[in-house]
Scaffold this active site. Structure first.
Site, PDB file in Angstrom:
ATOM      1  N   VAL A  60      36.370  36.369  40.873  1.00 52.51           N
ATOM      2  CA  VAL A  60      37.153  36.047  42.076  1.00 52.51           C
ATOM      3  C   VAL A  60      37.049  37.133  43.156  1.00 52.51           C
ATOM      4  O   VAL A  60      37.331  36.871  44.330  1.00 52.51           O
ATOM      5  CB  VAL A  60      38.660  35.791  41.756  1.00 52.51           C
ATOM      6  CG1 VAL A  60      38.819  34.574  40.864  1.00 52.51           C
ATOM      7  CG2 VAL A  60      39.333  37.018  41.158  1.00 52.51           C
ATOM      8  N   SER A 138      54.594  39.744  40.596  1.00 51.39           N
ATOM      9  CA  SER A 138      55.152  40.366  39.384  1.00 51.39           C
ATOM     10  C   SER A 138      56.432  41.086  39.762  1.00 51.39           C
ATOM     11  O   SER A 138      56.604  41.498  40.923  1.00 51.39           O
ATOM     12  CB  SER A 138      54.144  41.381  38.825  1.00 51.39           C
ATOM     13  OG  SER A 138      54.757  42.209  37.854  1.00 51.39           O
ATOM     14  N   TYR A 150      48.898  48.441  40.909  1.00 48.44           N
ATOM     15  CA  TYR A 150      49.319  47.070  40.560  1.00 48.44           C
ATOM     16  C   TYR A 150      50.544  46.652  41.380  1.00 48.44           C
ATOM     17  O   TYR A 150      50.618  45.523  41.878  1.00 48.44           O
ATOM     18  CB  TYR A 150      49.629  47.049  39.061  1.00 48.44           C
ATOM     19  CG  TYR A 150      49.949  45.703  38.462  1.00 48.44           C
ATOM     20  CD1 TYR A 150      48.954  44.776  38.171  1.00 48.44           C
ATOM     21  CD2 TYR A 150      51.267  45.374  38.141  1.00 48.44           C
ATOM     22  CE1 TYR A 150      49.262  43.553  37.582  1.00 48.44           C
ATOM     23  CE2 TYR A 150      51.582  44.153  37.555  1.00 48.44           C
ATOM     24  CZ  TYR A 150      50.573  43.249  37.274  1.00 48.44           C
ATOM     25  OH  TYR A 150      50.888  42.040  36.692  1.00 48.44           O
ATOM     26  N   LYS A 154      50.740  43.514  43.836  1.00 45.18           N
ATOM     27  CA  LYS A 154      51.680  42.418  43.595  1.00 45.18           C
ATOM     28  C   LYS A 154      52.685  42.258  44.742  1.00 45.18           C
ATOM     29  O   LYS A 154      53.167  41.145  45.007  1.00 45.18           O
ATOM     30  CB  LYS A 154      52.388  42.609  42.256  1.00 45.18           C
ATOM     31  CG  LYS A 154      51.458  42.437  41.056  1.00 45.18           C
ATOM     32  CD  LYS A 154      50.666  41.144  41.125  1.00 45.18           C
ATOM     33  CE  LYS A 154      50.107  40.686  39.799  1.00 45.18           C
ATOM     34  NZ  LYS A 154      49.256  39.479  39.954  1.00 45.18           N
TER      35      LYS A 154
HETATM   36  P1  NAP Z   1      45.524  38.328  30.778  1.00 44.05           P
HETATM   37  O1  NAP Z   1      45.961  37.761  29.457  1.00 44.05           O
HETATM   38  O2  NAP Z   1      44.925  39.694  30.817  1.00 44.05           O
HETATM   39  O3  NAP Z   1      44.531  37.276  31.449  1.00 44.05           O
HETATM   40  C1  NAP Z   1      43.968  37.531  32.702  1.00 44.05           C
HETATM   41  C2  NAP Z   1      42.688  36.750  32.815  1.00 44.05           C
HETATM   42  O4  NAP Z   1      42.120  37.022  34.124  1.00 44.05           O
HETATM   43  C3  NAP Z   1      41.644  37.174  31.780  1.00 44.05           C
HETATM   44  O5  NAP Z   1      41.106  36.050  31.133  1.00 44.05           O
HETATM   45  C4  NAP Z   1      40.606  37.916  32.617  1.00 44.05           C
HETATM   46  O6  NAP Z   1      39.291  37.817  32.143  1.00 44.05           O
HETATM   47  C5  NAP Z   1      40.726  37.191  33.950  1.00 44.05           C
HETATM   48  N1  NAP Z   1      40.112  37.967  35.015  1.00 44.05           N
HETATM   49  C6  NAP Z   1      40.188  39.308  35.229  1.00 44.05           C
HETATM   50  N2  NAP Z   1      39.455  39.670  36.287  1.00 44.05           N
HETATM   51  C7  NAP Z   1      38.879  38.540  36.776  1.00 44.05           C
HETATM   52  C8  NAP Z   1      38.008  38.272  37.845  1.00 44.05           C
HETATM   53  N3  NAP Z   1      37.556  39.247  38.650  1.00 44.05           N
HETATM   54  N4  NAP Z   1      37.606  36.995  38.062  1.00 44.05           N
HETATM   55  C9  NAP Z   1      38.044  35.992  37.247  1.00 44.05           C
HETATM   56  N5  NAP Z   1      38.882  36.191  36.214  1.00 44.05           N
HETATM   57  C10 NAP Z   1      39.290  37.447  35.965  1.00 44.05           C
HETATM   58  O7  NAP Z   1      46.724  38.375  31.811  1.00 44.05           O
HETATM   59  P2  NAP Z   1      48.142  37.587  31.873  1.00 44.05           P
HETATM   60  O8  NAP Z   1      49.152  38.466  31.254  1.00 44.05           O
HETATM   61  O9  NAP Z   1      47.975  36.188  31.441  1.00 44.05           O
HETATM   62  O10 NAP Z   1      48.404  37.662  33.450  1.00 44.05           O
HETATM   63  C11 NAP Z   1      48.057  36.623  34.356  1.00 44.05           C
HETATM   64  C12 NAP Z   1      48.585  36.957  35.740  1.00 44.05           C
HETATM   65  O11 NAP Z   1      50.002  37.137  35.671  1.00 44.05           O
HETATM   66  C13 NAP Z   1      48.025  38.251  36.324  1.00 44.05           C
HETATM   67  O12 NAP Z   1      47.862  38.113  37.710  1.00 44.05           O
HETATM   68  C14 NAP Z   1      49.114  39.249  36.016  1.00 44.05           C
HETATM   69  O13 NAP Z   1      49.076  40.340  36.891  1.00 44.05           O
HETATM   70  C15 NAP Z   1      50.355  38.394  36.200  1.00 44.05           C
HETATM   71  N6  NAP Z   1      51.546  38.916  35.505  1.00 44.05           N
HETATM   72  C16 NAP Z   1      51.564  39.079  34.142  1.00 44.05           C
HETATM   73  C17 NAP Z   1      52.712  39.568  33.525  1.00 44.05           C
HETATM   74  C18 NAP Z   1      52.804  39.782  32.030  1.00 44.05           C
HETATM   75  O14 NAP Z   1      53.845  40.306  31.571  1.00 44.05           O
HETATM   76  N7  NAP Z   1      51.827  39.399  31.228  1.00 44.05           N
HETATM   77  C19 NAP Z   1      53.827  39.903  34.299  1.00 44.05           C
HETATM   78  C20 NAP Z   1      53.762  39.736  35.672  1.00 44.05           C
HETATM   79  C21 NAP Z   1      52.620  39.229  36.260  1.00 44.05           C
HETATM   80  P3  NAP Z   1      38.683  38.932  31.130  1.00 44.05           P
HETATM   81  O15 NAP Z   1      39.376  38.695  29.843  1.00 44.05           O
HETATM   82  O16 NAP Z   1      37.227  38.612  31.068  1.00 44.05           O
HETATM   83  O17 NAP Z   1      38.986  40.265  31.748  1.00 44.05           O
END
Ligand code: NAP
Length: 249
Positions: A60, A138, A150, A154
């Site tokens: 992306v 976030s 981050y 965010k």
């Molecule tokens: P995750 O399990 O780490 O999944 C993120 C996904 O994004 C991974 O599959 C990753 O691929 C993919 N990705 C990373 N860089 C990319 C790129 N340049 N192009 C396309 N895909 C890419 O994360 P998550 O916890 O589900 O989080 C999802 C979203 O929610 C994020 O924006 C995160 O900041 C936000 N968020 C999460 C939390 C939390 O507590 N988990 C809280 C607040 C906000 P790879 O595996 O190949 O790297």
């Protein structure tokens, strides 16, 4: 009416749950992640449930990759009018130890990524005179130790969302942000690893700090995304919804 949705970072975690939920809502879903092969599980879950999904490998943060991916999706599934900018990474460190690469990588995936994807998809939304954009912010947008990069990204997602709402509203396009608190995914697992804490203990510790006394799960976020992407949410735009079990994590 079947619409085409794109969920970025949908190979796992919040993106995978959101892709499955939007498919269950009746949309054809492009499951986009860095590595197309990694999308197989999410695509399989959607098709097993009777839905329609396409695995798409794209970065992306790369303009050419985004343009290629969106054109391919339009051809295979139909013009995309729903976009969930979910792809994300963390490169946590205290400010004095944070490298320029840590800063640039995080800003590139979250902010540049959401910008490039939205710019490519809005063309289809404006043509259709209908669209939904959901950006993942976030609770870290409010400030979080070790996350200067981050938190900036965010918080930036919130300003980006409000501006899209203003610019695209006249074309029937809404833009909203979801700001999750602590959600059980590989991302929070990696934070536990970095802190040298067992993930189960980390979850329990965080749950204790949350008013509803539990951690969040990807389906909690998918439900909010489903609402923002629905027909009846057409008068809700430019909002930031904290989904954190309380006013903030
Ligand atoms: P995750 O399990 O780490 O999944 C993120 C996904 O994004 C991974 O599959 C990753 O691929 C993919 N990705 C990373 N860089 C990319 C790129 N340049 N192009 C396309 N895909 C890419 O994360 P998550 O916890 O589900 O989080 C999802 C979203 O929610 C994020 O924006 C995160 O900041 C936000 N968020 C999460 C939390 C939390 O507590 N988990 C809280 C607040 C906000 P790879 O595996 O190949 O790297």
């Amino acid at each position: 009416m079947t619409r085409t949705a794109i969920v970025t970072g949908a190979a796992r975690g919040i993106g995978a749950a959101t892709a499955q939920r939007l498919a269950a809502d009746g949309n054809a879903v492009a499951v986009l992640d860095l590595d197309e092969a990694q999308c197989a599980q999410t695509v399989g879950a959607i098709t097993d449930a009777g839905g329609r999904a396409l695995a798409v490998g794209a970065n992306v943060a790369d303009a050419a990759s985004v343009e290629r991916a969106v054109a391919h999706i339009a051809e295979e599934l139909g013009a995309p009018t729903i976009l969930v900018n979910n792809a994300g990474i963390i490169r946590d460190n205290l400010l004095f130890k944070m490298t320029e690469d840590d800063w640039d990588a995080v800003l590139a995936v979250h902010l540049r990524g959401a910008f490039l994807m939205s710019r490519a998809v809005q063309e289809h939304q404006v043509k259709a005179n209908w669209g939904r954009i959901v950006n993942l912010s976030s609770t870290s947008a409010l400030g979080n130790r070790g996350q200067a990069n981050y938190a900036a990204a965010k918080a930036g997602m919130q300003g980006f969302t409000k501006t899209l709402a203003i610019e695209l509203g006249r074309y029937g396009v809404t833009a909203n942000a979801i700001a999750p608190g602590f959600i059980v995914t590989d991302m929070t697992r990696s934070t536990a690893d970095r802190l040298g804490v067992a993930f189960e203990d980390f979850i329990a510790h965080n749950a204790n700090e949350i008013p509803v006394q539990r951690a969040g799960y990807p389906d909690d976020i998918a439900a909010a995304a489903s609402f923002f992407c629905s027909e009846e949410a057409g008068f809700v735009s430019g909002q930031v919804l904290y989904v954190a079990g309380g006013p903030r994590a």
